[in-house]
Design a protein around this motif. Structure first.
Motif, PDB file in Angstrom:
ATOM      1  N   TYR A 120      41.889 115.061  67.537  1.00 16.81           N
ATOM      2  CA  TYR A 120      41.679 116.392  66.958  1.00 16.81           C
ATOM      3  C   TYR A 120      41.455 116.333  65.461  1.00 16.81           C
ATOM      4  O   TYR A 120      41.657 115.300  64.808  1.00 16.81           O
ATOM      5  CB  TYR A 120      42.913 117.261  67.235  1.00 16.81           C
ATOM      6  CG  TYR A 120      44.090 116.932  66.324  1.00 16.81           C
ATOM      7  CD1 TYR A 120      44.829 115.763  66.507  1.00 16.81           C
ATOM      8  CD2 TYR A 120      44.434 117.774  65.257  1.00 16.81           C
ATOM      9  CE1 TYR A 120      45.882 115.443  65.669  1.00 16.81           C
ATOM     10  CE2 TYR A 120      45.490 117.456  64.412  1.00 16.81           C
ATOM     11  CZ  TYR A 120      46.210 116.293  64.621  1.00 16.81           C
ATOM     12  OH  TYR A 120      47.241 115.976  63.796  1.00 16.81           O
ATOM     13  N   MET A 121      41.059 117.490  64.934  1.00 18.74           N
ATOM     14  CA  MET A 121      41.027 117.640  63.475  1.00 18.74           C
ATOM     15  C   MET A 121      41.347 119.104  63.137  1.00 18.74           C
ATOM     16  O   MET A 121      40.841 120.027  63.804  1.00 18.74           O
ATOM     17  CB  MET A 121      39.636 117.283  62.962  1.00 18.74           C
ATOM     18  CG  MET A 121      39.516 117.384  61.465  1.00 18.74           C
ATOM     19  SD  MET A 121      38.044 116.456  60.950  1.00 18.74           S
ATOM     20  CE  MET A 121      37.791 117.138  59.358  1.00 18.74           C
ATOM     21  N   VAL A 122      42.193 119.296  62.142  1.00 21.86           N
ATOM     22  CA  VAL A 122      42.475 120.653  61.664  1.00 21.86           C
ATOM     23  C   VAL A 122      41.374 121.018  60.670  1.00 21.86           C
ATOM     24  O   VAL A 122      41.107 120.251  59.738  1.00 21.86           O
ATOM     25  CB  VAL A 122      43.855 120.728  60.970  1.00 21.86           C
ATOM     26  CG1 VAL A 122      44.135 122.121  60.436  1.00 21.86           C
ATOM     27  CG2 VAL A 122      44.951 120.288  61.933  1.00 21.86           C
ATOM     28  N   HIS A 128      34.640 120.588  57.210  1.00 23.28           N
ATOM     29  CA  HIS A 128      35.552 119.857  58.100  1.00 23.28           C
ATOM     30  C   HIS A 128      34.965 119.800  59.504  1.00 23.28           C
ATOM     31  O   HIS A 128      35.003 118.762  60.170  1.00 23.28           O
ATOM     32  CB  HIS A 128      36.916 120.563  58.186  1.00 23.28           C
ATOM     33  CG  HIS A 128      37.688 120.534  56.903  1.00 23.28           C
ATOM     34  ND1 HIS A 128      38.682 121.441  56.620  1.00 23.28           N
ATOM     35  CD2 HIS A 128      37.611 119.715  55.830  1.00 23.28           C
ATOM     36  CE1 HIS A 128      39.192 121.173  55.429  1.00 23.28           C
ATOM     37  NE2 HIS A 128      38.562 120.134  54.932  1.00 23.28           N
ATOM     38  N   ILE A 129      34.428 120.941  59.950  1.00 22.39           N
ATOM     39  CA  ILE A 129      33.901 121.022  61.326  1.00 22.39           C
ATOM     40  C   ILE A 129      32.755 120.028  61.494  1.00 22.39           C
ATOM     41  O   ILE A 129      32.723 119.246  62.452  1.00 22.39           O
ATOM     42  CB  ILE A 129      33.437 122.461  61.644  1.00 22.39           C
ATOM     43  CG1 ILE A 129      34.676 123.361  61.722  1.00 22.39           C
ATOM     44  CG2 ILE A 129      32.635 122.518  62.944  1.00 22.39           C
ATOM     45  CD1 ILE A 129      34.398 124.815  61.959  1.00 22.39           C
ATOM     46  N   ASN A 130      31.819 120.034  60.559  1.00 21.83           N
ATOM     47  CA  ASN A 130      30.662 119.136  60.668  1.00 21.83           C
ATOM     48  C   ASN A 130      31.083 117.672  60.694  1.00 21.83           C
ATOM     49  O   ASN A 130      30.512 116.860  61.411  1.00 21.83           O
ATOM     50  CB  ASN A 130      29.685 119.403  59.518  1.00 21.83           C
ATOM     51  CG  ASN A 130      28.919 120.695  59.794  1.00 21.83           C
ATOM     52  OD1 ASN A 130      28.535 120.957  60.930  1.00 21.83           O
ATOM     53  ND2 ASN A 130      28.725 121.515  58.765  1.00 21.83           N
ATOM     54  N   SER A 166      33.904 129.321  65.704  1.00 20.97           N
ATOM     55  CA  SER A 166      34.648 129.006  64.471  1.00 20.97           C
ATOM     56  C   SER A 166      34.473 130.122  63.451  1.00 20.97           C
ATOM     57  O   SER A 166      35.423 130.502  62.747  1.00 20.97           O
ATOM     58  CB  SER A 166      34.139 127.694  63.866  1.00 20.97           C
ATOM     59  OG  SER A 166      34.256 126.667  64.813  1.00 20.97           O
ATOM     60  N   LYS A 167      33.264 130.663  63.409  1.00 16.56           N
ATOM     61  CA  LYS A 167      32.983 131.753  62.463  1.00 16.56           C
ATOM     62  C   LYS A 167      33.880 132.962  62.761  1.00 16.56           C
ATOM     63  O   LYS A 167      34.442 133.582  61.863  1.00 16.56           O
ATOM     64  CB  LYS A 167      31.511 132.149  62.611  1.00 16.56           C
ATOM     65  CG  LYS A 167      30.916 132.804  61.391  1.00 16.56           C
ATOM     66  CD  LYS A 167      29.411 132.842  61.539  1.00 16.56           C
ATOM     67  CE  LYS A 167      28.837 133.996  60.764  1.00 16.56           C
ATOM     68  NZ  LYS A 167      27.408 134.170  61.035  1.00 16.56           N
ATOM     69  N   LYS A 168      34.025 133.229  64.057  1.00 14.10           N
ATOM     70  CA  LYS A 168      34.895 134.356  64.448  1.00 14.10           C
ATOM     71  C   LYS A 168      36.340 134.103  64.001  1.00 14.10           C
ATOM     72  O   LYS A 168      37.021 135.005  63.523  1.00 14.10           O
ATOM     73  CB  LYS A 168      34.870 134.527  65.970  1.00 14.10           C
ATOM     74  CG  LYS A 168      33.603 135.204  66.455  1.00 14.10           C
ATOM     75  CD  LYS A 168      33.689 135.481  67.941  1.00 14.10           C
ATOM     76  CE  LYS A 168      32.329 135.970  68.429  1.00 14.10           C
ATOM     77  NZ  LYS A 168      32.130 135.750  69.856  1.00 14.10           N
ATOM     78  N   LYS A 179      42.936 128.978  60.005  1.00 19.98           N
ATOM     79  CA  LYS A 179      42.362 127.664  60.267  1.00 19.98           C
ATOM     80  C   LYS A 179      42.250 127.461  61.766  1.00 19.98           C
ATOM     81  O   LYS A 179      42.753 128.262  62.558  1.00 19.98           O
ATOM     82  CB  LYS A 179      43.200 126.574  59.607  1.00 19.98           C
ATOM     83  CG  LYS A 179      44.644 126.583  59.993  1.00 19.98           C
ATOM     84  CD  LYS A 179      45.421 125.568  59.169  1.00 19.98           C
ATOM     85  CE  LYS A 179      46.901 125.701  59.451  1.00 19.98           C
ATOM     86  NZ  LYS A 179      47.739 124.941  58.584  1.00 19.98           N
ATOM     87  N   LEU A 180      41.582 126.370  62.137  1.00 20.26           N
ATOM     88  CA  LEU A 180      41.412 126.103  63.566  1.00 20.26           C
ATOM     89  C   LEU A 180      41.594 124.618  63.840  1.00 20.26           C
ATOM     90  O   LEU A 180      41.606 123.797  62.931  1.00 20.26           O
ATOM     91  CB  LEU A 180      40.047 126.593  64.034  1.00 20.26           C
ATOM     92  CG  LEU A 180      38.802 126.064  63.329  1.00 20.26           C
ATOM     93  CD1 LEU A 180      38.364 124.737  63.901  1.00 20.26           C
ATOM     94  CD2 LEU A 180      37.656 127.074  63.488  1.00 20.26           C
ATOM     95  N   VAL A 181      41.744 124.333  65.116  1.00 20.19           N
ATOM     96  CA  VAL A 181      41.846 122.937  65.541  1.00 20.19           C
ATOM     97  C   VAL A 181      40.646 122.645  66.436  1.00 20.19           C
ATOM     98  O   VAL A 181      40.352 123.411  67.351  1.00 20.19           O
ATOM     99  CB  VAL A 181      43.166 122.687  66.322  1.00 20.19           C
ATOM    100  CG1 VAL A 181      43.192 121.284  66.906  1.00 20.19           C
ATOM    101  CG2 VAL A 181      44.371 122.897  65.418  1.00 20.19           C
TER     102      VAL A 181
END
Ligand code: AMP
Ligand code: GLY
Length: 422
Positions: A120-122, A128-130, A166-168, A179-181
């Motif tokens: 995973y990545m926070v 970060h997502i890219n 992710s945008k939502k 933030k998201l995982v």
């Protein structure tokens, strides 16, 4: 002895019903409860998220033991608040509740303690997502960090889907998440694993498999759960040992080391990949509808289990089960989980005749003039217990047919993994 149950779902009705069979003479209050609990206990219409008002009520009534059903008050610190006032309360403290309240917290505990989980990545921004997307193949799972009533997770097959969801999340769709995982998709069979915990030890309380999608064949939107069964046939002694050794014990030890030992029910959502368990998520409570299939199989007095956890005596408590199997099918309002009518009559429900192997647990219901009305998405849990999952499901389906609620919807394929088509 006076005891209060916090919550209003099928889970809380199941807890209330089980406590009602306790050998201890209990005077049960449900805050706020539902139509089903009102037939067994005293419902109190009080906003439990206001902990101060809740305490005033408990104190005035002389209630000194509280069982918390849902996650939100736990994550908001109800246990810390009420225990500081001298109330005995069954559930984890605010810090330990982050296991459910923050996916990034849960992942960090896994990382620090070598607990098997998806890579995973926070992510706090699109950079970060890219970066993460370059390292994994699709599908990829996107998760809002905070509580989202089961709606904050999306399995994405393309980059566009990842970016849109992710945008939502970054845009505030799930209020508690900034933030998201992102995580790799795990292939395998899901298993819900439940333990009860105190400061010194933990005990297994049951296993179950849930059905989260609204549509038959696991299609459509995610829901809170459309049906479940217990025990989960995939679980055997060897797998149980691995789950305890690799996942549960390291988690409980980590929280102890941080100075916030866990207490209460702990629900591990697992993916079993080629015989090995990986942790998908933790819930810091019983599941709903899993609770409705786990409690009816437990022979031990639930009040003894709760007291043993509160008083750190679990180690010497023997928990025993019925050999029978249990299934529940959720009857929900047509249109759930999107849009549905409220205040719809379910005619003659209280007059319905059925044999003793059934239980009907209420969720979004109220009673008016001896008739039951649906006031929520998930409305009733129709439960049956017996020797064979196929027979149990047939019995439940025929009772739902008899209820004949035209504005209701349910899945006919609960248990498809274990009831093979002939
Ligand atoms: P969660 O809220 O984390 O339990 O996610 C909700 C559901 O999404 C789970 O019950 C799984 O069915 C699915 N899910 C979550 N994470 C993963 C994963 N890494 N791989 C496969 N399925 C997942
Ligand atoms: N049935 C899933 C949950 O309680 O989280």
């Amino acid at each position: 002895m006076k005891i209060a149950i916090i919550g209003s779902g099928g889970r809380e009705h199941a807890i209330c019903e089980k406590l009602n069979t306790s050998k201890k003479k209990l005077n049960i209050f449900c805050i706020p409860g539902n139509a089903g609990t009102s037939l067994l206990a005293k419902n109190i219409n009080l906003d439990y998220s206001n902990f101060k008002k809740l305490y005033v009520f408990l104190n005035n009534e002389g209630i000194n033991t509280v069982i918390v059903g849902p996650e939100e008050p736990l994550v908001n610190g109800i246990v810390d608040f009420l225990s500081s006032k001298g109330i005995k309360i069954f559930g984890p403290n605010k810090y330990a509740s982050k296991l459910e309240g923050s996916k990034s917290f849960m992942k960090k505990i896994c990382q620090e303690n070598n607990i098997p989980t998806a890579r995973y990545m926070v992510c706090k921004n699109f950079n970060h997502i890219n970066k993460f997307l370059k390292t994994v193949s699709y599908p990829i799972v996107v998760k809002a960090d905070g509580l989202a009533s089961g709606k904050g997770v999306l399995i994405c097959k393309t980059k566009n889907e990842v970016l849109n969801f992710s945008k939502k999340i970054f845009g505030g769709k799930f209020q508690s998440s900034t933030k998201l995982v992102l995580e790799e998709y795990l292939n395998g069979e899901e298993l819900s694993y439940f333990v009860v915990v105190d400061k010194k030890s933990h005990k297994f309380v049951g296993s179950a498999q849930d059905h989260k999608k609204i549509g038959e064949g696991e299609t459509g939107l995610n829901t809170g759960g459309m049906g479940a069964y217990s025990p989960a046939p995939i679980l055997n002694d060897k797998l149980k040992e691995k789950i305890d050794k690799k996942i549960i014990i390291p988690t409980l030890n980590a929280l102890k080391k941080k100075g916030f030992p866990y207490k209460g029910f702990l629900y591990a959502g697992l993916m079993i990949c080629k015989g090995n368990p990986k942790l998908i998520e933790y819930n810091v409570r019983m599941g709903d509808p899993e609770c409705q299939v786990i409690l009816p199989r437990i022979k031990t007095d639930l009040m003894d289990i709760v007291n043993a956890s509160i008083e750190n005596r679990l180690k010497s408590l023997k928990i025993s089960w019925s050999k029978n199997k249990c299934m529940t099918i959720v009857l929900c309002s047509k249109g759930y989980p999107v849009k549905y009518k409220k205040g719809v009559l379910i005619p003659n429900l209280l007059k319905l005749k059925h044999d003793k192997s059934f239980k009907i647990y209420h969720a979004g219901t109220k009673i008016l003039n001896n008739e039951v009305y649906a006031i929520g998405g998930r409305v009733l849990n129709i439960n049956n217990i017996g020797k064979n999952f196929r027979l149990i499901r047939n019995k439940i389906l025929s009772l739902i047919h008899k209820i004949n609620w035209k504005q209701g919807y349910y899945r006919r394929d609960i248990g498809w993994r274990i009831i093979k088509k002939k």
